[in-house]
Write an enzyme that holds these catalytic residues in place. Structure first.
Site, mmCIF file in Angstrom:
data_model
loop_
_atom_site.group_PDB
_atom_site.id
_atom_site.type_symbol
_atom_site.label_atom_id
_atom_site.label_comp_id
_atom_site.label_asym_id
_atom_site.label_seq_id
_atom_site.Cartn_x
_atom_site.Cartn_y
_atom_site.Cartn_z
ATOM 1 N N ASP A 40 -4.773 12.427 -9.293
ATOM 2 C CA ASP A 40 -4.522 10.978 -9.371
ATOM 3 C C ASP A 40 -4.444 10.544 -10.830
ATOM 4 O O ASP A 40 -4.938 11.210 -11.730
ATOM 5 C CB ASP A 40 -5.647 10.202 -8.658
ATOM 6 C CG ASP A 40 -5.188 8.873 -8.101
ATOM 7 O OD1 ASP A 40 -4.965 8.777 -6.873
ATOM 8 O OD2 ASP A 40 -5.034 7.918 -8.893
ATOM 9 N N TYR A 155 10.866 -0.621 -2.602
ATOM 10 C CA TYR A 155 9.966 0.270 -1.841
ATOM 11 C C TYR A 155 10.711 0.885 -0.659
ATOM 12 O O TYR A 155 10.661 2.099 -0.441
ATOM 13 C CB TYR A 155 8.764 -0.548 -1.350
ATOM 14 C CG TYR A 155 7.716 0.249 -0.612
ATOM 15 C CD1 TYR A 155 6.672 0.877 -1.298
ATOM 16 C CD2 TYR A 155 7.735 0.361 0.776
ATOM 17 C CE1 TYR A 155 5.696 1.599 -0.617
ATOM 18 C CE2 TYR A 155 6.763 1.083 1.465
ATOM 19 C CZ TYR A 155 5.742 1.698 0.760
ATOM 20 O OH TYR A 155 4.780 2.413 1.436
ATOM 21 N N LYS A 159 11.530 4.870 -0.090
ATOM 22 C CA LYS A 159 10.981 5.620 1.044
ATOM 23 C C LYS A 159 12.098 6.251 1.881
ATOM 24 O O LYS A 159 11.942 7.379 2.379
ATOM 25 C CB LYS A 159 10.085 4.721 1.894
ATOM 26 C CG LYS A 159 8.787 4.324 1.200
ATOM 27 C CD LYS A 159 7.925 5.550 0.867
ATOM 28 C CE LYS A 159 6.576 5.170 0.291
ATOM 29 N NZ LYS A 159 5.758 6.356 -0.036
HETATM 30 P P1 NAI Z 1 -3.461 3.128 -2.332
HETATM 31 O O1 NAI Z 1 -2.988 2.086 -3.290
HETATM 32 O O2 NAI Z 1 -4.748 2.913 -1.621
HETATM 33 O O3 NAI Z 1 -3.529 4.557 -3.074
HETATM 34 C C1 NAI Z 1 -2.514 5.023 -3.884
HETATM 35 C C2 NAI Z 1 -3.061 6.033 -4.873
HETATM 36 O O4 NAI Z 1 -1.969 6.511 -5.669
HETATM 37 C C3 NAI Z 1 -4.095 5.452 -5.834
HETATM 38 O O5 NAI Z 1 -5.221 6.294 -5.895
HETATM 39 C C4 NAI Z 1 -3.351 5.387 -7.151
HETATM 40 O O6 NAI Z 1 -4.202 5.516 -8.296
HETATM 41 C C5 NAI Z 1 -2.398 6.555 -7.020
HETATM 42 N N1 NAI Z 1 -1.245 6.444 -7.923
HETATM 43 C C6 NAI Z 1 -0.463 5.343 -8.122
HETATM 44 N N2 NAI Z 1 0.454 5.603 -9.061
HETATM 45 C C7 NAI Z 1 0.262 6.900 -9.453
HETATM 46 C C8 NAI Z 1 0.906 7.735 -10.398
HETATM 47 N N3 NAI Z 1 1.908 7.283 -11.164
HETATM 48 N N4 NAI Z 1 0.457 9.000 -10.535
HETATM 49 C C9 NAI Z 1 -0.584 9.466 -9.794
HETATM 50 N N5 NAI Z 1 -1.230 8.699 -8.891
HETATM 51 C C10 NAI Z 1 -0.819 7.430 -8.727
HETATM 52 O O7 NAI Z 1 -2.252 3.301 -1.306
HETATM 53 P P2 NAI Z 1 -2.163 3.971 0.149
HETATM 54 O O8 NAI Z 1 -1.985 2.887 1.126
HETATM 55 O O9 NAI Z 1 -3.237 4.964 0.327
HETATM 56 O O10 NAI Z 1 -0.752 4.703 0.021
HETATM 57 C C11 NAI Z 1 -0.597 6.104 -0.105
HETATM 58 C C12 NAI Z 1 0.843 6.459 0.230
HETATM 59 O O11 NAI Z 1 1.112 6.055 1.576
HETATM 60 C C13 NAI Z 1 1.891 5.751 -0.625
HETATM 61 O O12 NAI Z 1 2.959 6.626 -0.870
HETATM 62 C C14 NAI Z 1 2.338 4.605 0.260
HETATM 63 O O13 NAI Z 1 3.632 4.163 -0.057
HETATM 64 C C15 NAI Z 1 2.297 5.281 1.615
HETATM 65 N N6 NAI Z 1 2.243 4.380 2.751
HETATM 66 C C16 NAI Z 1 1.237 3.458 2.870
HETATM 67 C C17 NAI Z 1 1.203 2.618 3.957
HETATM 68 C C18 NAI Z 1 0.138 1.592 4.150
HETATM 69 O O14 NAI Z 1 0.285 0.746 5.059
HETATM 70 N N7 NAI Z 1 -0.957 1.608 3.382
HETATM 71 C C19 NAI Z 1 2.246 2.675 4.990
HETATM 72 C C20 NAI Z 1 3.251 3.692 4.777
HETATM 73 C C21 NAI Z 1 3.230 4.502 3.683
#
Ligand code: NAI
Length: 250
Positions: A40, A155, A159
């Site tokens: 991360d 976004y 995706k």
């Molecule tokens: P979150 O915001 O809780 O976690 C995202 C993580 O990615 C964080 O730990 C952040 O520090 C890290 N991150 C961000 N930019 C980064 C970078 N440049 N390099 C390395 N790490 C980085 O988000 P969540 O909800 O856990 O999302 C995870 C994945 O799931 C994402 O790809 C999101 O688009 C996808 N997703 C999420 C949904 C939701 O409803 N929460 C639905 C569908 C997909």
């Protein structure tokens, strides 16, 4: 019969593993027996998560290819192999498209698409050398439908591209032992959806639009990733496993 879902003896890397869906995936992979590296941008939260899971931490910014290359090198030097790569780091930006700045468009594409490609390339190179591996990209139902009511064209476009990038890489790499798949979640309760869940109009639309009438918990996404990572999915490649409580049926 050997358990086809076990990941004993495998090494896994999870980007965006510090929190939310990535942390739940890291836990699922640990529970299945893998040696897991949480990767991360956020080192403080990432280290704490890794420690809590009995995993290891490696820092990387997925928008910088040298950074994710170095993270993969670190895993390979430390563990001798990389068997599972979960490219999950992602961000969202909700803004009307007619007013979206170049910078905000690029920022979203840079993490959600460039970052997934750089991570696939870094892991794929290593896996092709060893002749085996499983890559799982976190897509989204937003790669299949355009969400409402919140505007998020960058976004959604990123995706959709992740789902198709996954198929493209599966076509290139599968006959050399590297399977490439994606998991596309629906709405999941994490930091990323907090703003929407705190907005009455958005929350109502999200829940009304989901046949199951609720958002997922992060732990409900992890088993799909563990499945695709394991031998249980030995004939799955280029597939997108949608885990959305039914959102895309309507
Ligand atoms: P979150 O915001 O809780 O976690 C995202 C993580 O990615 C964080 O730990 C952040 O520090 C890290 N991150 C961000 N930019 C980064 C970078 N440049 N390099 C390395 N790490 C980085 O988000 P969540 O909800 O856990 O999302 C995870 C994945 O799931 C994402 O790809 C999101 O688009 C996808 N997703 C999420 C949904 C939701 O409803 N929460 C639905 C569908 C997909």
């Amino acid at each position: 019969m050997t358990n086809p879902y076990t990941l004993e003896g495998r090494t896994a890397l999870v980007t965006g593993g510090a929190q939310g869906i990535g942390a739940a995936i890291a836990k699922g992979l640990c529970d299945a027996g893998a040696r897991v590296f949480v990767c991360d941008l956020d080192a403080d939260v990432g280290k704490a998560t890794a420690e809590q899971l009995g995993a290891e931490f490696v820092a990387a910014d997925v928008t910088d290819s040298t950074s994710i290359d170095a993270a993969v090198d670190h895993v390979v030097q430390t563990a001798d192999s990389l068997d599972v790569a979960v490219n999950n780091a992602g961000i969202v930006h909700n803004h009307p498209s007619e007013h979206l700045s170049d910078e905000d468009w690029r920022r979203v594409l840079s993490v959600n698409l460039d970052g997934v490609f750089y991570s696939c390339r870094a892991a794929g190179k290593r896996m092709l050398e060893q002749g085996s591996g499983s890559i799982i990209n976190t897509g989204s139902m937003s790669g299949h439908i355009a969400n409402r009511p919140q505007p998020q064209s960058a976004y959604n476009a990123a995706k959709a591209a992740v789902v198709h990038l996954t198929k493209s890489l599966a076509g290139e790499w599968s006959d050399r032992g590297v399977r490439v798949n994606s998991v596309s979640p629906g709405y999941v309760g994490t930091e990323l959806t907090k703003r929407g869940m705190n907005n009455d109009e958005w929350r109502r639309a999200w829940l009304d639009g989901t046949p199951m009438g609720r958002v997922a918990e992060p732990r409900e996404i992890a088993p799909a990733v563990v499945f695709l990572a394991s031998e249980a999915a030995s004939f799955c490649t280029g597939t997108d496993l949608v885990v959305d409580g039914g959102y895309t049926v309507w």
